[in-house]
Each structure stands twice: as structure tokens, then as C-alpha cells.
Design a protein around this motif. Structure first.
Motif, PDB file in Angstrom:
ATOM      1  N   GLY A 196       0.789  -1.223   0.000  1.00  0.00           N
ATOM      2  CA  GLY A 196       0.000   0.000   0.000  1.00  0.00           C
ATOM      3  C   GLY A 196       0.821   1.273   0.000  1.00  0.00           C
ATOM      4  N   SER A 197       2.141   1.146  -0.124  1.00  0.00           N
ATOM      5  CA  SER A 197       2.998   2.340  -0.095  1.00  0.00           C
ATOM      6  C   SER A 197       3.039   3.068  -1.436  1.00  0.00           C
ATOM      7  CB  SER A 197       4.423   1.953   0.326  1.00  0.00           C
ATOM      8  OG  SER A 197       4.980   1.016  -0.579  1.00  0.00           O
ATOM      9  N   GLY A 198       2.478   2.468  -2.499  1.00  0.00           N
ATOM     10  CA  GLY A 198       2.412   3.153  -3.789  1.00  0.00           C
ATOM     11  C   GLY A 198       3.374   2.639  -4.839  1.00  0.00           C
ATOM     12  N   LYS A 199       3.965   1.462  -4.603  1.00  0.00           N
ATOM     13  CA  LYS A 199       4.966   0.939  -5.553  1.00  0.00           C
ATOM     14  C   LYS A 199       4.336   0.683  -6.930  1.00  0.00           C
ATOM     15  CE  LYS A 199       5.932  -2.673  -3.062  1.00  0.00           C
ATOM     16  NZ  LYS A 199       4.920  -2.440  -2.006  1.00  0.00           N
ATOM     17  N   THR A 200       3.250  -0.053  -6.943  1.00  0.00           N
ATOM     18  CA  THR A 200       2.594  -0.367  -8.219  1.00  0.00           C
ATOM     19  C   THR A 200       2.014   0.881  -8.858  1.00  0.00           C
ATOM     20  OG1 THR A 200       2.090  -2.631  -7.512  1.00  0.00           O
ATOM     21  CG2 THR A 200       0.754  -1.736  -9.294  1.00  0.00           C
ATOM     22  N   THR A 201       1.568   1.828  -8.047  1.00  0.00           N
ATOM     23  CA  THR A 201       1.017   3.078  -8.586  1.00  0.00           C
ATOM     24  C   THR A 201       2.063   3.817  -9.413  1.00  0.00           C
ATOM     25  OG1 THR A 201      -0.485   3.268  -6.702  1.00  0.00           O
ATOM     26  CG2 THR A 201      -0.096   5.262  -7.985  1.00  0.00           C
ATOM     27  N   LEU A 202       3.329   3.774  -8.977  1.00  0.00           N
ATOM     28  CA  LEU A 202       4.403   4.401  -9.755  1.00  0.00           C
ATOM     29  C   LEU A 202       4.431   3.856 -11.185  1.00  0.00           C
ATOM     30  CD1 LEU A 202       7.449   4.485  -7.292  1.00  0.00           C
ATOM     31  CD2 LEU A 202       6.195   6.445  -8.188  1.00  0.00           C
ATOM     32  N   ILE A 203       4.288   2.545 -11.308  1.00  0.00           N
ATOM     33  CA  ILE A 203       4.334   1.910 -12.632  1.00  0.00           C
ATOM     34  C   ILE A 203       3.103   2.273 -13.439  1.00  0.00           C
ATOM     35  CG2 ILE A 203       4.530  -0.296 -13.822  1.00  0.00           C
ATOM     36  CD1 ILE A 203       6.955   0.675 -12.033  1.00  0.00           C
ATOM     37  N   GLN A 204       1.961   2.321 -12.788  1.00  0.00           N
ATOM     38  CA  GLN A 204       0.727   2.680 -13.495  1.00  0.00           C
ATOM     39  C   GLN A 204       0.781   4.119 -13.997  1.00  0.00           C
ATOM     40  OE1 GLN A 204      -2.143   1.695 -10.440  1.00  0.00           O
ATOM     41  NE2 GLN A 204      -2.454  -0.372 -11.260  1.00  0.00           N
ATOM     42  N   LEU A 205       1.414   4.996 -13.233  1.00  0.00           N
ATOM     43  CA  LEU A 205       1.587   6.378 -13.683  1.00  0.00           C
ATOM     44  C   LEU A 205       2.567   6.450 -14.847  1.00  0.00           C
ATOM     45  CD1 LEU A 205       1.796   8.242 -10.242  1.00  0.00           C
ATOM     46  CD2 LEU A 205      -0.132   8.231 -11.840  1.00  0.00           C
ATOM     47  N   LEU A 206       3.618   5.652 -14.784  1.00  0.00           N
ATOM     48  CA  LEU A 206       4.604   5.647 -15.865  1.00  0.00           C
ATOM     49  C   LEU A 206       3.985   5.170 -17.173  1.00  0.00           C
ATOM     50  CD1 LEU A 206       7.510   5.947 -16.867  1.00  0.00           C
ATOM     51  CD2 LEU A 206       8.000   3.661 -15.949  1.00  0.00           C
ATOM     52  N   GLN A 207       3.040   4.234 -17.092  1.00  0.00           N
ATOM     53  CA  GLN A 207       2.376   3.743 -18.300  1.00  0.00           C
ATOM     54  C   GLN A 207       1.163   4.590 -18.701  1.00  0.00           C
ATOM     55  OE1 GLN A 207       2.088  -0.460 -16.598  1.00  0.00           O
ATOM     56  NE2 GLN A 207       2.436  -0.858 -18.768  1.00  0.00           N
ATOM     57  N   ARG A 208       0.880   5.617 -17.930  1.00  0.00           N
ATOM     58  CA  ARG A 208      -0.281   6.482 -18.124  1.00  0.00           C
ATOM     59  C   ARG A 208      -1.593   5.701 -18.030  1.00  0.00           C
ATOM     60  NH1 ARG A 208      -1.393  10.828 -22.387  1.00  0.00           N
ATOM     61  NH2 ARG A 208      -2.817  11.509 -20.757  1.00  0.00           N
ATOM     62  N   PHE A 209      -1.666   4.751 -17.130  1.00  0.00           N
ATOM     63  CA  PHE A 209      -2.965   4.186 -16.785  1.00  0.00           C
ATOM     64  C   PHE A 209      -3.767   5.253 -16.044  1.00  0.00           C
ATOM     65  CE2 PHE A 209      -1.431  -0.514 -16.669  1.00  0.00           C
ATOM     66  CZ  PHE A 209      -1.342  -0.484 -18.051  1.00  0.00           C
ATOM     67  N   TYR A 210      -3.035   6.084 -15.292  1.00  0.00           N
ATOM     68  CA  TYR A 210      -3.588   7.269 -14.654  1.00  0.00           C
ATOM     69  C   TYR A 210      -2.616   8.409 -14.923  1.00  0.00           C
ATOM     70  CZ  TYR A 210      -5.944   3.579 -11.978  1.00  0.00           C
ATOM     71  OH  TYR A 210      -6.648   2.462 -11.605  1.00  0.00           O
ATOM     72  N   ASP A 211      -3.100   9.641 -14.803  1.00  0.00           N
ATOM     73  CA  ASP A 211      -2.225  10.808 -14.959  1.00  0.00           C
ATOM     74  C   ASP A 211      -1.871  11.380 -13.595  1.00  0.00           C
ATOM     75  OD1 ASP A 211      -1.631  11.075 -17.639  1.00  0.00           O
ATOM     76  OD2 ASP A 211      -3.444  12.202 -18.102  1.00  0.00           O
ATOM     77  N   VAL A 212      -0.650  11.891 -13.480  1.00  0.00           N
ATOM     78  CA  VAL A 212      -0.207  12.496 -12.221  1.00  0.00           C
ATOM     79  C   VAL A 212      -1.063  13.718 -11.924  1.00  0.00           C
ATOM     80  CG1 VAL A 212       2.162  11.683 -12.561  1.00  0.00           C
ATOM     81  CG2 VAL A 212       1.515  13.955 -13.386  1.00  0.00           C
ATOM     82  N   THR A 213      -1.218  14.017 -10.660  1.00  0.00           N
ATOM     83  CA  THR A 213      -1.937  15.234 -10.270  1.00  0.00           C
ATOM     84  C   THR A 213      -0.965  16.346  -9.876  1.00  0.00           C
ATOM     85  OG1 THR A 213      -2.176  14.249  -8.051  1.00  0.00           O
ATOM     86  CG2 THR A 213      -4.036  14.062  -9.553  1.00  0.00           C
ATOM     87  N   GLU A 214       0.305  15.972  -9.674  1.00  0.00           N
ATOM     88  CA  GLU A 214       1.359  16.961  -9.415  1.00  0.00           C
ATOM     89  C   GLU A 214       2.619  16.512 -10.144  1.00  0.00           C
ATOM     90  OE1 GLU A 214       2.148  17.508  -5.296  1.00  0.00           O
ATOM     91  OE2 GLU A 214       0.100  18.050  -4.770  1.00  0.00           O
TER      92      GLU A 214
END
Length: 582
Positions: free
Chosen positions: A367-385
Motif C-alpha cells: 500500500g505504499s504506492g509501488k505499483t502506482t508508480l508503474i501505473q503512472l509511468l504507463q499512463r494508466f492514470y495521470d499524475v496530479t502533481e
């Protein structure tokens, strides 16, 4: 997804052909009672027997003509319906493929499957045969009334009295059906979801002995589905017999009223016979009115569901003016990246640079955000900052296809397609991956050995989600699939968790010797990341520690404590590192 009329307009010439077949068929229907009238009045009444053969042949010709043109009509509109359904299903599936990941977070699989299959099936029936049948019923009714008026305007009042009554009954039925069909459509999606989840997770269900619970859950939805369909049946049962009774009463009224007119000399017996035949012809449109209303209400309920899901827009869009790169080397840079979702902060102020040919390790608690980093890198989601750059270009300015095709990812949740081992390894390069590269990738992933032991080796069929293989075997095929893609950026998201230490070491050795691409390795085990050029430790949404394996051990922070716990049985190794776990 385009309006329904768009799909129908594409086949306007076939609609004309089918309509012509229908119009000729209805026209022949209008001619048959006229021949019946002549047989009764001229042949039977006046004894003109010489006309009998020609009139009978005329009836046979009408029957044959109706058969031919009804076939033209039905085949044409069935073809149109199936073709329109194919086009709609294709467009809806393409729309779904273009949706961002958040769409699938909000819509369950069963719901989407229901829209793609069941709901489109109902809609194309209205665009095809069901639609022309409704038109035919309306045309037949109007034409019959015209011929009735020509025969006897006074007697035509009898069907005109019954028509509004049947119309009122049909409208009331349609309103009731429209409400229940919305609920049936929703419950169908829910039922599909429960069944799909249960079947996909059957091993988990059995492992926890939850069969009885799953049966009860499915039974609850099944019961509701049953009750809704019974409500539909009651609505039909309340109205359909009334419609049928009114139709039969119409025919009886025509015969009784027409009989009085014949006895008073206001019309001939042949006219009454023809009128009765027209009255009989107008009954079938009335009798199927409830069925048509039923199916049309169902189709429009399905269309509203399809439109609702297809009207959603992807949160991730192609840039208006994409900055495609000629070549991608694999430099990845996060600059002050933050990410929030539904009001919850998931990442904050993440900054790092990964140079081509280097390896980045990422660790952290669940839950620390490790997988989220990868999802942001692939643009599954866009960064908010902040922003993420690939070779110095903001990934939001890159074409999505170029961005994602430049990366090969091994996910935590391994998914293998129902296909051969070879085709699964080829997933990223279906068209241009030589056979020798398939084996090379499998060897690099430590999968070649067990693949050679399968019944047909690389041509062995494996089931959905890799059924028939162990967790480690599925993971190795997944790693081989990523390696075979040969991209500038290789990402392993806890990809060696199911591997034994020996196989994990072999895979890491092969990856280290592989090309100049960048590598991101996410893991819970120190052994997965210890050889990385830089290791990031995530905690509380931020980077808590960073450095090489040796640097992090010297800091004696969270990484050090994790290493101590995981290597507690190797005192000699700790001594060689010059550290002591206290």
C-alpha cells in the motif's frame, strides 16, 4: 459509439429491398380477399364456373408470390440485423479498448459483458427482422382498413371500435414492460458478475470451503432475476389474453353485423366473405402487438444501457499535438510527482532519474504506492502533481501507443491467455518475433526447462489464466513474454515472488546481462533489488530512503531492518557485509 440510425443508414439499399419485398407481400395479401369475393359471388352465386380455374390459379399464384417475397423480406432483414449487430459490437469493443483503467475500476466485468453480448443482441433484432415486422403490422393494418372502407364504410366501424381498445391495452402493457426490463437488464449484469467471479476464482472458493456461501450469493441474485421475469410474465398474462380476446371479438362482430347487412341487401355475401378475410388479416398485427411491444421495450432498455456505458470518456487521452520520439533510449525521470485519487493522496513529491542501461529497485510496505508508480509511468492514470519524462519528454505529450510499446511489464497478477505457450510469449510482438527468440526469452526467464517437458512443448495449449501451470511456471512465462518484447524499459512488479531462490538468481543474472534497456524492479525481498544501481524505499507516500544496497545497509534504516529479518539465517553473509543485526 454512434447513434443507432447511423448503423442502419449504412444499409439503406438493403432496407429498400426488404421493404419492397414486404410491400409486395402485403399487396398480394390485399388481392386474395378480392378473389375470394369473386368466387363466392360469381362462381358460387351466379354459377360462372368457367372462372373457377383462373381464380384458383390466382390464389395459388398469390400464395407462391407471398412465399417468395416474404423470404426476400425475412432474409434481408435478418442479414441487416446480424450485420448491424456485428458493427455495433465491434465499435463498442473498440470503445472499451480505448477506455482508461479507471473505467474498469468503476464497472465490473459482468456488466460490461452483458452490454457487449446480450444487450446488443436485443438491439439488432429491432434494427432487423423485429423492426420490419412492426412496420409490416402497421402497413397491413392501414391497407386492410382502406380496403374495408371501400367494401363497406358502415361495417368498418366495427374494427374501428376495437382498435383503440387494443391500442390502450398495448400501451399499458408496454409501460409496465419498460420498467421491468430496466431492472432485468441490471440484474442480468449482476448475475453475470457473480457467476464470472465465482468461476474465475473457483480455486480460492474451494480452498476456503466457501461453496455454500457462493451458492447462497448466486441463489439470491438468481431469485431476484426469477422474480423480475415472473413480474414480466404476469404483465404479459394480464394483457395478452385481453388483446387476443378483443381480436376474436372483432371477427365475431364483423360476421354478425355483416350478416345483418347481407340480409338487408346492403352488401353481397362475397363482400362479407372478403371483409371477414380482411378482418382476419388485421387480427394478427393486433395479436403480436404485445409481443412487439415487449421486445421493442426490451431493446430500447438495452440501448439506453449501451449508450450510457459508451458515452463515457476516457480519462487518459491522446495529446492534441503528440511529440513522437524517433528512438527511445529508456531514460525515466520523475519530477516532484504526486497523485491523488478520489480525494486520497497516494504519492507525494516523488523524484528520481533512471538512466538507460541502469536498474532501479523499489521496495516498501504493502500500500505504499509501488505499483502506482508503474501505473503512472504507463499512463494508466495521470499524475496530479509534477511530471514524468521519458527521454526528456513529458509522457503526456507522447502518443499512447509509443509510450506503452516502449515498455514491457510483468504484473503482480499474472494473466496468461487461453493459447499456446509460444503465442503467450509472443504477446508483445505477434507479427515479427522469430521462433528462436521465443526460446531465447524462455531460457532467460528460466522457463525453457519445464516447457520442454510439456506434452507439445511450446505448442502446448494452456488454459485461461494459465490453468494447469504452477504459480512459478506462470510467472516465468510472464517474464519471458516481457523479455521477448525487447523494449527500452523493462518493469518487473514483484515478478519473482513465486520463484525459488535459485531460479530467481538465474533470472536476475540473465536480466543484468541483457541489453542497454532500463529496468525497474519492484519487490518485497531484498534479494530481488539488492543488485540495482539505486534502491528506493517508499513509506507514507514518499521516498523514505534511497541509495545502493551497501549505502542503505550503512544507514541502518528500514531497508537495513528488512535485510536483517530476511537474512536472519545467514550469519556468514551478514558478517561478510560487515554489519550486525541488533
Amino acid at each position: 459509439m454512434k447513434p443507432l440510425l447511423y448503423y442502419m443508414k449504412r444499409y439503406w439499399y438493403l432496407y429498400l429491398l426488404g421493404f419492397a419485398g414486404m410491400a409486395i407481400s402485403v399487396g398480394l395479401d390485399m388481392m386474395a380477399p378480392q378473389i375470394t369475393r369473386r368466387i363466392i359471388d360469381q362462381v358460387i352465386g351466379e354459377g360462372q364456373t368457367r372462372l373457377l380455374l383462373s381464380l384458383v390459379l390466382g390464389l395459388l399464384g398469390i400464395g407462391l408470390g407471398r412465399a417468395v417475397f416474404q423470404y426476400v423480406k425475412e432474409f434481408t432483414y435478418d442479414y441487416i440485423g446480424v450485420t448491424v449487430g456485428r458493427d455495433m459490437r465491434k465499435d463498442l469493443f473498440e470503445k472499451l479498448q480505448g477506455m482508461s483503467v479507471d473505467f474498469f475500476d468503476r464497472h465490473n466485468t459482468g456488466e460490461v459483458m452483458t452490454r457487449v453480448k446480450d444487450d446488443i443482441d436485443k438491439v439488432w433484432s429491432v434494427a432487423g427482422f423485429l423492426g420490419i415486422l412492426a412496420v409490416e403490422a402497421a402497413v397491413e393494418t392501414v391497407m386492410v382498413l382502406i380496403f374495408m372502407v371501400r367494401l363497406n364504410p358502415l361495417l368498418t366501424l366495427v374494427p374501428l371500435i376495437f382498435l383503440p381498445l387494443i391500442g390502450i391495452c398495448a400501451v399499458r402493457m408496454e409501460k409496465g414492460l419498460g420498467k421491468v426490463y430496466d431492472q432485468i437488464s441490471e440484474e442480468t449484469a449482476a448475475l453475470n458478475t457473480v457467476a464470472q467471479e465465482n468461476l474465475a476464482g473457483v480455486r480460492t472458493v474451494k480452498a476456503f470451503a466457501k461453496e455454500a456461501y457462493e451458492i447462497k450469493k448466486f441463489g439470491s441474485h438468481n431469485r431476484k432475476f426469477y422474480e423480475l421475469n415472473m413480474r414480466q410474465a404476469r404483465i404479459l398474462a394480464d394483457h395478452q389474453p385481453v388483446i387476443s380476446f378483443l381480436g376474436k371479438s372483432l371477427l365475431l362482430g364483423v360476421v354478425v353485423a355483416g350478416g345483418f347487412l347481407v340480409m338487408r341487401g346492403k352488401m353481397s355475401l362475397g363482400d362479407l366473405g372478403a371483409f371477414a378475410e380482411y378482418a382476419n388479416n388485421v387480427i394478427w398485427p393486433m395479436e403480436i402487438l404485445g409481443w412487439l411491444s415487449n421486445d421493442i421495450a426490451s431493446a430500447f432498455a438495452s440501448w439506453r444501457k449501451i449508450r450510457r456505458i459508451s458515452s463515457e470518456e476516457s480519462q487518459i487521452r491522446e495529446p492534441d499535438h503528440p511529440a513522437a520520439l524517433e528512438t527511445i533510449k529508456g531514460q525515466v525521470r520523475f519530477e516532484g510527482v504526486g497523485f491523488e485519487r478520489e480525494g486520497h493522496e497516494i504519492l507525494k513529491d516523488i523524484s528520481f532519474t533512471l538512466e538507460p542501461g541502469k536498474t532501479l529497485g523499489i521496495m516498501g510496505m504493502t500500500g505504499s504506492g509501488k505499483t502506482t508508480l508503474i501505473q503512472l509511468l504507463q499512463r494508466f492514470y495521470d499524475v496530479t502533481e509534477g511530471r514524468i519524462l521519458l527521454d526528456g519528454t513529458d509522457i503526456r505529450q507522447l502518443p499512447l501507443k509509443q509510450l506503452r510499446s516502449s515498455m514491457a511489464v510483468v504484473m503482480q497478477d499474472v494473466f496468461l491467455f487461453s493459447d499456446t505457450v509460444s503465442q503467450n510469449v509472443r504477446t508483445g510482438r505477434k507479427e515479427n518475433l522469430p521462433e528462436e527468440n521465443v526460446e531465447w526469452a524462455a531460457r532467460a526467464a528460466g522457463a525453457h526447462g519445464f516447457i520442454k517437458g510439456l506434452s507439445r512443448q511450446y505448442e502446448t495449449m494452456i488454459g485461461e489464466r494459465g490453468v494447469g501451470l504452477s504459480g512459478g511456471q506462470k510467472q516465468r512465462i510472464s517474464i519471458a513474454r516481457a523479455i521477448a518484447k525487447e523494449t527500452p524499459v523493462l518493469i518487473l512488479d514483484d515478478a519473482t515472488s513465486a520463484l525459488d531462490m535459485e531460479t530467481e538468481g538465474l533470472v536476475q543474472k540473465n536480466l543484468k546481462e541483457m541489453g542497454k534497456g532500463s529496468k525497474i524492479i519492484i519487490g518485497h525481498r531484498v534479494s530481488a533489488v539488492r543488485h540495482a544501481d539505486e534502491i528506493l524505499i517508499l513509506r507514507d507516500r514518499r521516498i523514505a530512503e534511497r541509495g545502493t544496497h551497501e549505502e542503505l545497509l550503512r544507514k541502518k534504516g528500514e531497508y537495513y531492518r528488512t535485510w536483517c529479518v530476511q537474512s536472519g539465517h545467514t550469519e556468514d553473509e551478514r558478517r561478510r557485509e560487515g554489519e550486525e543485526c541488533l
